[in-house]
Design an enzyme around this catalytic site. Structure first.
Site, mmCIF file in Angstrom:
data_model
loop_
_atom_site.group_PDB
_atom_site.id
_atom_site.type_symbol
_atom_site.label_atom_id
_atom_site.label_comp_id
_atom_site.label_asym_id
_atom_site.label_seq_id
_atom_site.Cartn_x
_atom_site.Cartn_y
_atom_site.Cartn_z
ATOM 1 N N ALA A 65 0.854 -1.185 0.000
ATOM 2 C CA ALA A 65 0.000 0.000 0.000
ATOM 3 C C ALA A 65 0.890 1.236 0.000
ATOM 4 C CB ALA A 65 -0.906 -0.019 1.222
ATOM 5 N N GLY A 109 0.774 -5.191 1.136
ATOM 6 C CA GLY A 109 -0.499 -5.339 0.420
ATOM 7 C C GLY A 109 -0.326 -5.982 -0.950
ATOM 8 N N GLU A 112 -0.284 -9.581 -0.271
ATOM 9 C CA GLU A 112 -1.659 -9.954 0.099
ATOM 10 C C GLU A 112 -2.562 -10.000 -1.135
ATOM 11 O OE1 GLU A 112 -1.617 -6.815 3.081
ATOM 12 O OE2 GLU A 112 -2.201 -8.287 4.587
ATOM 13 N N GLU A 132 5.386 -4.980 6.889
ATOM 14 C CA GLU A 132 4.632 -3.927 7.594
ATOM 15 C C GLU A 132 5.167 -3.641 8.984
ATOM 16 O OE1 GLU A 132 3.320 -6.453 5.925
ATOM 17 O OE2 GLU A 132 1.516 -5.870 4.833
HETATM 18 N N1 DAK Z 1 4.427 3.088 -1.121
HETATM 19 C C1 DAK Z 1 4.740 4.220 -1.769
HETATM 20 N N2 DAK Z 1 5.810 4.354 -2.577
HETATM 21 C C2 DAK Z 1 6.617 3.298 -2.709
HETATM 22 C C3 DAK Z 1 6.359 2.063 -2.064
HETATM 23 C C4 DAK Z 1 5.191 1.974 -1.226
HETATM 24 N N3 DAK Z 1 4.823 0.862 -0.605
HETATM 25 N N4 DAK Z 1 7.334 1.207 -2.391
HETATM 26 C C5 DAK Z 1 8.155 1.854 -3.225
HETATM 27 N N5 DAK Z 1 7.734 3.111 -3.424
HETATM 28 C C6 DAK Z 1 8.327 4.154 -4.246
HETATM 29 C C7 DAK Z 1 9.578 4.733 -3.573
HETATM 30 O O1 DAK Z 1 9.208 5.710 -2.625
HETATM 31 C C8 DAK Z 1 10.290 5.300 -4.771
HETATM 32 O O2 DAK Z 1 9.678 6.515 -5.130
HETATM 33 P P1 DAK Z 1 10.586 7.802 -5.561
HETATM 34 O O3 DAK Z 1 11.483 8.047 -4.411
HETATM 35 O O4 DAK Z 1 11.322 7.329 -6.803
HETATM 36 O O5 DAK Z 1 9.572 8.874 -5.823
HETATM 37 C C9 DAK Z 1 10.004 4.307 -5.867
HETATM 38 O O6 DAK Z 1 8.817 3.599 -5.462
HETATM 39 C C10 DAK Z 1 11.101 3.287 -6.066
HETATM 40 O O7 DAK Z 1 11.388 2.735 -4.797
HETATM 41 P P2 DAK Z 1 12.880 2.612 -4.224
HETATM 42 O O8 DAK Z 1 13.711 3.737 -4.687
HETATM 43 O O9 DAK Z 1 12.751 2.403 -2.769
HETATM 44 O O10 DAK Z 1 13.369 1.269 -4.956
HETATM 45 P P3 DAK Z 1 14.419 0.200 -4.444
HETATM 46 O O11 DAK Z 1 14.634 -0.721 -5.611
HETATM 47 O O12 DAK Z 1 15.602 0.865 -3.813
HETATM 48 O O13 DAK Z 1 13.676 -0.583 -3.256
HETATM 49 C C11 DAK Z 1 11.806 -1.731 -2.245
HETATM 50 C C12 DAK Z 1 12.564 -1.355 -3.559
HETATM 51 C C13 DAK Z 1 10.507 -2.461 -2.666
HETATM 52 C C14 DAK Z 1 12.659 -2.709 -1.415
HETATM 53 C C15 DAK Z 1 11.511 -0.467 -1.411
HETATM 54 O O14 DAK Z 1 10.883 0.479 -2.272
HETATM 55 C C16 DAK Z 1 10.592 -0.718 -0.258
HETATM 56 O O15 DAK Z 1 11.012 -1.224 0.784
HETATM 57 N N6 DAK Z 1 9.303 -0.329 -0.411
HETATM 58 C C17 DAK Z 1 8.336 -0.407 0.683
HETATM 59 C C18 DAK Z 1 7.869 -1.821 0.884
HETATM 60 C C19 DAK Z 1 6.862 -1.920 2.019
HETATM 61 O O16 DAK Z 1 7.167 -1.553 3.174
HETATM 62 N N7 DAK Z 1 5.658 -2.384 1.711
HETATM 63 C C20 DAK Z 1 4.598 -2.500 2.707
HETATM 64 C C21 DAK Z 1 3.769 -1.219 2.659
HETATM 65 S S1 DAK Z 1 2.548 -1.178 3.923
HETATM 66 C C22 DAK Z 1 -4.868 -1.587 5.195
HETATM 67 C C23 DAK Z 1 -4.536 -2.880 4.936
HETATM 68 C C24 DAK Z 1 -3.296 -3.161 4.373
HETATM 69 C C25 DAK Z 1 -2.403 -2.156 4.117
HETATM 70 C C26 DAK Z 1 -2.765 -0.866 4.349
HETATM 71 C C27 DAK Z 1 -3.997 -0.562 4.891
HETATM 72 N N8 DAK Z 1 -6.177 -1.321 5.808
HETATM 73 C C28 DAK Z 1 -7.027 -2.390 6.193
HETATM 74 C C29 DAK Z 1 -6.565 0.013 6.004
HETATM 75 C C30 DAK Z 1 -1.111 -2.485 3.564
HETATM 76 C C31 DAK Z 1 0.005 -1.891 4.004
HETATM 77 C C32 DAK Z 1 1.255 -2.036 3.274
HETATM 78 O O17 DAK Z 1 1.359 -2.685 2.260
#
Ligand code: DAK
Length: 258
Positions: A65, A109, A112, A132
């Protein structure tokens, strides 16, 4: 006009949805999930479509997400507005099989969303994880429920509590994915699988999906009864007559999906 967040194609009886937010690694927000659900709704209603394929690009299926969108939210923002909620619930109710074709990151997400599909076909470069916990939250779209069902409690605890990412080989060994294929062949191999399923009688495909899913929602006795009723019901279809006649007559069946 802004570009669609989800690209829609059809190939024969297969509908393909491609997440299209590459700069954000296909991070999911309300608009993305709404577009996926709207397109899936069309495919679900279309009698000429049997299978739905959901994919991303070579770098990411979806990295979760959208963290930037969520970072300042409070409880009432996510609870009162049911963030990503209704459309996500709808995807769970789709009766036609959905295949996730995953290359690159499927995190949070994104993982998921892949698990919500009926099968995951992974490219060799796929990476799965539920990171997360590093953000001070937990999986919120079924990760704590579907991951243990897919890979068992011990492995699910490991992945969710440590935020460790696994590669396609590990995901295959754990039973999270159905197949691992060369990255450059992901769509070719996925479409082969999808076309094979689409060549079967749609009512039996849907009842098979429904019956397998019942295994996760019921006792063994109830699940077996559910399967038996579906099995009996299929003898009321034209396709059962056609499928069995074709076998006896040593020819290919010509299913009408009725
Ligand atoms: N959200 C927003 N932007 C993201 C993103 C994300 N999850 N993942 C990557 N990006 C963006 C980065 O910010 C970057 O943007 P710019 O800086 O270029 O503008 C671009 O994508 C490229 O990312 P990186 O520069 O970080 O690329 P790398 O190859 O260095 O790294 C990576 C790739 C996938 C390892 C890294 O980007 C990363 O760790 N991303 C976050 C992964 C993460 O933590 N995912 C979980 C998110 S929380 C809900 C239920 C469920 C959820 C929410 C609500 N409710 C019931 C209300 C779910 C929550 C989640 O999924």
């Amino acid at each position: 006009m802004s570009e669609s967040l989800v690209l829609i194609e059809t190939h024969g009886r297969v509908g393909v949805l491609t997440l299209n937010r590459p700069k954000a690694l296909n991070a999911l927000n309300n608009d993305v999930v709404a577009e996926i659900a709207a397109a899936a709704r069309q495919f679900e209603a279309d009698p000429d479509i049997s299978v739905i394929v959901l994919t991303g690009n070579e770098k990411a299926f979806a990295a979760g997400a959208d963290i930037g969108a969520m970072k300042d939210w409070g409880f009432s923002d996510v609870y009162n507005n049911d963030y990503l909620g209704g459309d996500w619930q709808y995807l769970r109710q789709i009766r036609k099989p959905m295949i996730a074709a995953v290359a690159g990151y499927a995190l949070g997400g994104g993982c998921e969303l892949a698990m919500l599909c009926d099968m995951i076909i992974a490219a060799e470069n796929a990476r799965f994880g539920q990171p997360e916990i590093k953000l001070g939250i937990i999986p919120g779209y079924g990760g704590t429920q579907r991951l243990p069902r897919a890979i068992g409690k011990a492995k699910a605890m490991d992945l969710i509590l440590t935020a460790r990412m696994i590669n396609a080989t590990e995901a295959d060994a754990m039973g999270l994915v159905s197949r691992v294929v060369p990255t450059e062949k992901l769509m070719e191999e996925t479409m082969d699988v999808a076309q094979t399923i689409a060549s079967m009688s749609l009512p039996s495909v849907m009842m098979a999906k429904e019956s397998i899913n019942r295994a996760y929602e019921s006792s063994l006795a109830e699940g077996l009864m559910f399967e038996r009723r579906n099995f009996h019901g299929l003898f009321a279809t034209e396709d059962q007559k056609e499928g069995m006649s074709a076998f006896v007559e040593k020819r290919q069946p010509d299913f009408k999906h009725k």
